[in-house]
Motif scaffolding. Structure first.
Motif, short mmCIF file in Angstrom:
data_model
loop_
_atom_site.label_atom_id
_atom_site.label_comp_id
_atom_site.label_asym_id
_atom_site.label_seq_id
_atom_site.Cartn_x
_atom_site.Cartn_y
_atom_site.Cartn_z
N GLN A 71 114.39 39.37 41.54
CA GLN A 71 113.53 38.38 41.49
C GLN A 71 112.51 38.32 40.38
O GLN A 71 111.84 37.26 40.08
CB GLN A 71 112.51 38.15 42.69
N TYR A 72 112.34 39.69 39.87
CA TYR A 72 111.53 39.74 38.66
C TYR A 72 112.23 39.88 37.24
O TYR A 72 111.53 39.79 36.15
CB TYR A 72 110.79 41.01 38.64
N GLY A 73 113.53 39.94 37.30
CA GLY A 73 114.47 39.46 36.26
C GLY A 73 114.20 41.15 35.40
O GLY A 73 114.68 41.24 34.26
N GLY A 74 113.84 42.21 35.84
CA GLY A 74 113.87 43.42 35.28
C GLY A 74 113.09 44.42 36.15
O GLY A 74 112.68 44.10 37.37
N VAL A 75 113.21 45.83 35.81
CA VAL A 75 112.83 46.67 36.79
C VAL A 75 111.12 46.81 36.89
O VAL A 75 110.51 46.89 35.72
CB VAL A 75 113.30 48.09 36.30
N VAL A 76 110.61 46.81 38.05
CA VAL A 76 109.16 46.93 38.10
C VAL A 76 109.05 48.42 38.69
O VAL A 76 109.21 48.82 39.67
CB VAL A 76 108.53 45.98 39.10
N PRO A 77 108.43 49.26 37.74
CA PRO A 77 108.11 50.64 38.02
C PRO A 77 107.61 50.88 39.16
O PRO A 77 108.02 51.93 40.02
CB PRO A 77 107.19 50.99 36.70
N GLU A 78 106.52 50.32 39.61
CA GLU A 78 105.85 50.74 40.95
C GLU A 78 106.76 50.44 42.13
O GLU A 78 106.82 51.17 42.97
CB GLU A 78 104.64 49.76 41.05
N LEU A 79 107.40 49.35 42.23
CA LEU A 79 108.57 48.88 43.28
C LEU A 79 109.77 49.96 43.28
O LEU A 79 110.11 50.25 44.25
CB LEU A 79 109.02 47.52 43.03
N ALA A 80 110.13 50.51 42.11
CA ALA A 80 111.20 51.51 41.74
C ALA A 80 110.85 52.50 42.61
O ALA A 80 111.41 53.16 43.44
CB ALA A 80 111.52 51.74 40.37
N SER A 81 109.47 53.26 42.39
CA SER A 81 109.04 54.22 42.96
C SER A 81 109.06 54.20 44.72
O SER A 81 109.45 55.16 45.16
CB SER A 81 107.47 54.39 42.41
N ARG A 82 108.62 53.13 44.94
CA ARG A 82 108.38 52.80 46.48
C ARG A 82 109.83 52.94 47.07
O ARG A 82 110.04 53.42 48.17
CB ARG A 82 107.85 51.62 46.72
N ALA A 83 110.72 52.30 46.13
CA ALA A 83 112.32 52.25 46.91
C ALA A 83 112.74 53.56 46.81
O ALA A 83 113.53 53.85 47.80
CB ALA A 83 113.16 51.15 45.88
N HIS A 84 112.58 54.34 45.88
CA HIS A 84 112.89 55.72 45.87
C HIS A 84 112.62 56.33 47.12
O HIS A 84 113.27 57.20 47.71
CB HIS A 84 112.47 56.48 44.50
N GLN A 85 111.32 56.32 47.54
CA GLN A 85 110.85 56.83 48.77
C GLN A 85 111.64 56.71 49.83
O GLN A 85 111.83 57.37 50.62
CB GLN A 85 109.31 56.81 48.71
N GLN A 86 111.84 55.22 49.97
CA GLN A 86 112.62 54.92 50.96
C GLN A 86 114.09 55.36 51.12
O GLN A 86 114.60 55.44 52.22
CB GLN A 86 112.76 53.27 51.18
N HIS A 87 114.88 55.51 49.97
CA HIS A 87 116.16 55.66 49.82
C HIS A 87 116.54 57.25 49.77
O HIS A 87 117.99 57.50 50.19
CB HIS A 87 116.67 54.84 48.55
N ILE A 88 115.73 58.05 49.56
CA ILE A 88 116.11 59.36 48.89
C ILE A 88 116.51 60.26 50.00
O ILE A 88 117.48 61.02 50.15
CB ILE A 88 114.84 60.18 48.27
#
Length: 336
Positions: free
Chosen positions: A39-56
């Motif tokens: 939805q943002y058309g590119g990687v949002v660093p803060e959202l990426a960090s949170r998603a990593h915590q959920q997925h790892i």
């Protein structure tokens, strides 16, 4: 020495991945993508960090299950130290350190870009040393002289933007959905690559420049849409094909130069952009003209994945290249 069994973790950008390797053979390679960025058309660093915590934890659990390896069978834990997004790297680094500490096994830090190159050693055929590797991604464009598994030298690189960024920004200008680079590649397949001409950056040595072509495309689209508001929609495939052709020619011109001057005909490509079908096809055409032996990784090992981290860690393990609990992410980590 018994065959080392290593858990590898990749979290440099927007892919959370875990892999298990045993004796140099990748047994599992699990990747969780992050749809939140669309939805943002590119990687949002803060959202990426949170998603990593959920997925790892889920990806590590699945990687061990698929490999049929218990935690107690691991000989080491590897992780991407850099380059990449600081917050994203921190998640993988912290998890790996905790996991290794809990099992009392060694820790291995891996350079993300070196791992892209070493992905060629997961499956056959494997390059013969020395070889040249064109590493191309959203953040890097490099020509690397690879002397052995752990000795590499960057002999050329972009002086401004990476080629992957040029693909993505052009796609965004054309209104293509995220992820832009793959969508541009797909659209270009039905277009005429010589319909429009864009400038090829001319840098000294083996270096690249891609900022000029982005500016050229921007001005070109502005001028054409003034005359015809529907220009992009009516000529989308030709525009994509022409831009892709220019970017690929820019890359391969330098690769040809390096090959001739260094007398090396073993040629490889790596990184996310190496999944581009236009680049793969053109490289095979150049191989015939230049008498190259070309190596292209399987698609799953082109984009960010833990399988490539695992193979790099395998060779580092064999050489005794370990790190300690003081290891911290290095967003600007370089080869060499």
């Amino acid at each position: 020495m018994t065959k080392p069994t290593i858990l590898a973790i990749e979290s440099s950008c927007d892919e959370t991945s875990a892999a298990v390797i045993q004796g140099g053979k990748v047994l599992s390679n699990i990747v969780a993508t992050q749809a939140v960025h669309e939805q943002y058309g590119g990687v949002v660093p803060e959202l990426a960090s949170r998603a990593h915590q959920q997925h790892i934890i889920p990806v590590v659990t699945q990687a061990l299950l698929q490999a049929n390896v218990a935690k107690t069978e691991l000989n080491a834990v590897a992780f991407t130290r850099g380059p990449g997004l600081l917050g994203a790297l921190l998640v993988g680094c912290t998890f790996a350190k905790s996991f290794a500490l809990g099992l009392n096994i060694p820790l291995i830090e891996v350079n993300h870009m070196q791992a892209h190159i070493l992905a060629h050693f997961i499956d056959e055929p494997k390059p013969v040393f020395p070889f040249l590797c064109l590493t191309v991604s959203g953040g890097h464009t490099q020509v690397v002289l690879v002397k052995n598994h752990l000795d590499m030298q960057v002999i050329g690189q972009t002086t401004d933007d990476a080629v992957g960024e040029a693909f993505d920004k052009t796609a965004k200008m054309l209104g293509l959905p995220y992820p832009g680079g793959p969508m541009l590649d797909k659209t270009a397949a039905s277009g005429n690559p010589t319909a429009y001409k864009f400038p090829i950056g001319n840098m000294p040595g083996y270096d690249f420049s891609f900022s000029g072509i982005k500016t050229s495309v921007l001005y070109f689209l502005r001028e054409q849409t003034k005359q015809n508001p529907n220009f992009v929609q009516e000529n989308l495939a030709d525009i994509c094909a022409s831009v892709q052709y220019t970017l690929i020619q820019t890359l391969l011109r330098k690769l040809v130069q390096a090959s001739k001057e260094l007398g090396i005909r073993e040629i490889a490509i790596a990184g996310g952009v190496s999944a581009n079908t236009g680049l793969r096809q053109t490289l095979q055409e150049y191989a015939k003209k230049q008498n190259w032996q070309v190596y292209i990784p399987a698609f799953q090992y082109c984009t960010d994945n833990a399988g490539m981290i695992a193979i790099a860690a395998h060779y580092q393990y064999l050489s005794g290249d370990f790190t300690d609990q003081y290891a911290s992410p290095d967003p600007r980590m370089k080869i060499g």
